[in-house]
Scaffold this motif. Sequence first.
Motif, PDB file in Angstrom:
ATOM      1  N   SER A 132       0.851  -1.190   0.000  1.00  8.13           N
ATOM      2  CA  SER A 132       0.000   0.000   0.000  1.00  8.13           C
ATOM      3  C   SER A 132       0.884   1.236   0.000  1.00  8.13           C
ATOM      4  O   SER A 132       1.866   1.300   0.742  1.00  8.13           O
ATOM      5  N   LEU A 133       0.549   2.201  -0.840  1.00  9.47           N
ATOM      6  CA  LEU A 133       1.271   3.466  -0.923  1.00  9.47           C
ATOM      7  C   LEU A 133       0.227   4.575  -0.907  1.00  9.47           C
ATOM      8  O   LEU A 133      -0.656   4.613  -1.759  1.00  9.47           O
ATOM      9  N   VAL A 134       0.327   5.463   0.073  1.00 10.57           N
ATOM     10  CA  VAL A 134      -0.658   6.530   0.216  1.00 10.57           C
ATOM     11  C   VAL A 134       0.050   7.868   0.186  1.00 10.57           C
ATOM     12  O   VAL A 134       0.744   8.244   1.125  1.00 10.57           O
ATOM     13  N   GLU A 135      -0.153   8.577  -0.915  1.00 11.31           N
ATOM     14  CA  GLU A 135       0.473   9.887  -1.094  1.00 11.31           C
ATOM     15  C   GLU A 135      -0.456  10.993  -0.612  1.00 11.31           C
ATOM     16  O   GLU A 135      -1.683  10.868  -0.701  1.00 11.31           O
ATOM     17  N   SER A 136       0.149  12.077  -0.132  1.00  9.82           N
ATOM     18  CA  SER A 136      -0.631  13.234   0.301  1.00  9.82           C
ATOM     19  C   SER A 136       0.237  14.482   0.239  1.00  9.82           C
ATOM     20  O   SER A 136       1.454  14.387   0.032  1.00  9.82           O
ATOM     21  N   GLY A 137      -0.403  15.639   0.407  1.00  9.91           N
ATOM     22  CA  GLY A 137       0.344  16.887   0.486  1.00  9.91           C
ATOM     23  C   GLY A 137       0.264  17.782  -0.737  1.00  9.91           C
ATOM     24  O   GLY A 137       0.787  18.894  -0.724  1.00  9.91           O
ATOM     25  N   GLY A 138      -0.375  17.294  -1.797  1.00  8.20           N
ATOM     26  CA  GLY A 138      -0.498  18.106  -2.991  1.00  8.20           C
ATOM     27  C   GLY A 138      -1.452  19.266  -2.783  1.00  8.20           C
ATOM     28  O   GLY A 138      -2.088  19.402  -1.738  1.00  8.20           O
ATOM     29  N   CYS A 176       4.533   7.863  -5.406  1.00  7.81           N
ATOM     30  CA  CYS A 176       5.744   7.250  -4.874  1.00  7.81           C
ATOM     31  C   CYS A 176       5.711   5.771  -5.218  1.00  7.81           C
ATOM     32  O   CYS A 176       4.633   5.187  -5.451  1.00  7.81           O
ATOM     33  N   ALA A 177       6.878   5.156  -5.263  1.00  5.32           N
ATOM     34  CA  ALA A 177       6.958   3.745  -5.592  1.00  5.32           C
ATOM     35  C   ALA A 177       8.295   3.184  -5.158  1.00  5.32           C
ATOM     36  O   ALA A 177       9.302   3.906  -5.151  1.00  5.32           O
ATOM     37  N   PRO A 178       8.333   1.904  -4.818  1.00  5.71           N
ATOM     38  CA  PRO A 178       9.631   1.259  -4.600  1.00  5.71           C
ATOM     39  C   PRO A 178      10.335   1.084  -5.951  1.00  5.71           C
ATOM     40  O   PRO A 178       9.681   1.003  -7.007  1.00  5.71           O
ATOM     41  N   LEU A 179      11.655   1.076  -5.915  1.00  3.01           N
ATOM     42  CA  LEU A 179      12.457   1.061  -7.132  1.00  3.01           C
ATOM     43  C   LEU A 179      13.384  -0.146  -7.166  1.00  3.01           C
ATOM     44  O   LEU A 179      13.736  -0.713  -6.130  1.00  3.01           O
ATOM     45  N   SER A 180      13.784  -0.493  -8.370  1.00  4.22           N
ATOM     46  CA  SER A 180      14.881  -1.433  -8.567  1.00  4.22           C
ATOM     47  C   SER A 180      15.884  -0.786  -9.511  1.00  4.22           C
ATOM     48  O   SER A 180      15.509   0.032 -10.355  1.00  4.22           O
ATOM     49  N   PHE A 181      17.150  -1.120  -9.348  1.00  3.99           N
ATOM     50  CA  PHE A 181      18.194  -0.510 -10.171  1.00  3.99           C
ATOM     51  C   PHE A 181      18.612  -1.512 -11.230  1.00  3.99           C
ATOM     52  O   PHE A 181      19.112  -2.582 -10.905  1.00  3.99           O
ATOM     53  N   TRP A 182      18.417  -1.159 -12.507  1.00  4.98           N
ATOM     54  CA  TRP A 182      18.731  -2.040 -13.625  1.00  4.98           C
ATOM     55  C   TRP A 182      19.756  -1.358 -14.520  1.00  4.98           C
ATOM     56  O   TRP A 182      19.459  -0.346 -15.145  1.00  4.98           O
ATOM     57  N   TYR A 242      17.071   3.599 -12.517  1.00  7.35           N
ATOM     58  CA  TYR A 242      16.033   3.084 -11.644  1.00  7.35           C
ATOM     59  C   TYR A 242      14.765   2.824 -12.450  1.00  7.35           C
ATOM     60  O   TYR A 242      14.400   3.613 -13.327  1.00  7.35           O
ATOM     61  N   LEU A 243      14.107   1.739 -12.080  1.00 11.44           N
ATOM     62  CA  LEU A 243      12.804   1.424 -12.654  1.00 11.44           C
ATOM     63  C   LEU A 243      11.843   1.113 -11.514  1.00 11.44           C
ATOM     64  O   LEU A 243      12.296   0.712 -10.428  1.00 11.44           O
ATOM     65  N   PRO A 244      10.547   1.264 -11.724  1.00  7.93           N
ATOM     66  CA  PRO A 244       9.611   0.867 -10.669  1.00  7.93           C
ATOM     67  C   PRO A 244       9.765  -0.619 -10.362  1.00  7.93           C
ATOM     68  O   PRO A 244       9.949  -1.426 -11.269  1.00  7.93           O
ATOM     69  N   LEU A 245       9.685  -0.962  -9.095  1.00  8.60           N
ATOM     70  CA  LEU A 245       9.759  -2.364  -8.677  1.00  8.60           C
ATOM     71  C   LEU A 245       8.346  -2.929  -8.696  1.00  8.60           C
ATOM     72  O   LEU A 245       7.547  -2.634  -7.815  1.00  8.60           O
ATOM     73  N   GLY A 246       8.057  -3.725  -9.677  1.00  3.70           N
ATOM     74  CA  GLY A 246       6.708  -4.247  -9.820  1.00  3.70           C
ATOM     75  C   GLY A 246       5.765  -3.183 -10.340  1.00  3.70           C
ATOM     76  O   GLY A 246       6.167  -2.220 -10.988  1.00  3.70           O
ATOM     77  N   ASP A 247       4.484  -3.343 -10.020  1.00  6.78           N
ATOM     78  CA  ASP A 247       3.461  -2.415 -10.495  1.00  6.78           C
ATOM     79  C   ASP A 247       2.680  -1.888  -9.295  1.00  6.78           C
ATOM     80  O   ASP A 247       1.454  -1.994  -9.233  1.00  6.78           O
ATOM     81  N   TYR A 248       3.438  -1.320  -8.346  1.00  5.69           N
ATOM     82  CA  TYR A 248       2.826  -0.856  -7.112  1.00  5.69           C
ATOM     83  C   TYR A 248       2.667   0.651  -7.164  1.00  5.69           C
ATOM     84  O   TYR A 248       3.658   1.394  -7.193  1.00  5.69           O
ATOM     85  N   TRP A 249       1.415   1.104  -7.165  1.00  8.59           N
ATOM     86  CA  TRP A 249       1.144   2.546  -7.233  1.00  8.59           C
ATOM     87  C   TRP A 249       0.000   2.893  -6.285  1.00  8.59           C
ATOM     88  O   TRP A 249      -0.949   2.123  -6.130  1.00  8.59           O
ATOM     89  N   GLY A 250       0.105   4.064  -5.698  1.00  6.21           N
ATOM     90  CA  GLY A 250      -0.998   4.572  -4.897  1.00  6.21           C
ATOM     91  C   GLY A 250      -1.925   5.387  -5.772  1.00  6.21           C
ATOM     92  O   GLY A 250      -1.873   5.314  -7.002  1.00  6.21           O
TER      93      GLY A 250
END
Length: 122
Positions: A3-9, A95-101, A105-113
């Motif tokens: 779970s990714l919950v963004e705020s503050g915009g 925001c998203a977790p990343l992997s370094f290829w 950097y690329l998104p790690l999987g398809d995890y988006w808030g």
Amino acid sequence: QVSLVESGGGFVQAGDSLRLSCVASGFTFRDNDMGWFLQAPGKERELVAALSSRGSATYADSVKARFTISRDNAKNTLYLQMNSLKSEDTGVYYCAPLSFWGDRYLPLGDYWGQGTQVTVSS
């Protein structure tokens, strides 16, 4: 599950500042590189700031010297301090977790808030 919950915009004037937050759960936050992506109107999502699990930050040229990415591992929270905002910073921030290829950097999987909308008026 992740779970990714963004705020503050918000809606701000050019030159103003905002601080975005992203609360993460469902994975070991402290062990992951993390990033902030911007999806501007009519454009693809792009990485604007990344922060490794060891604390090394990298930025897109468009935001260097204006944005600062940080994290609080105790709170599983990622931040993006945005200063001197410009109209071209307008869009939805994720925001998203990343992997370094290789060399990037690329998104790690398809995890988006749900993202948080930033609108900068000139």
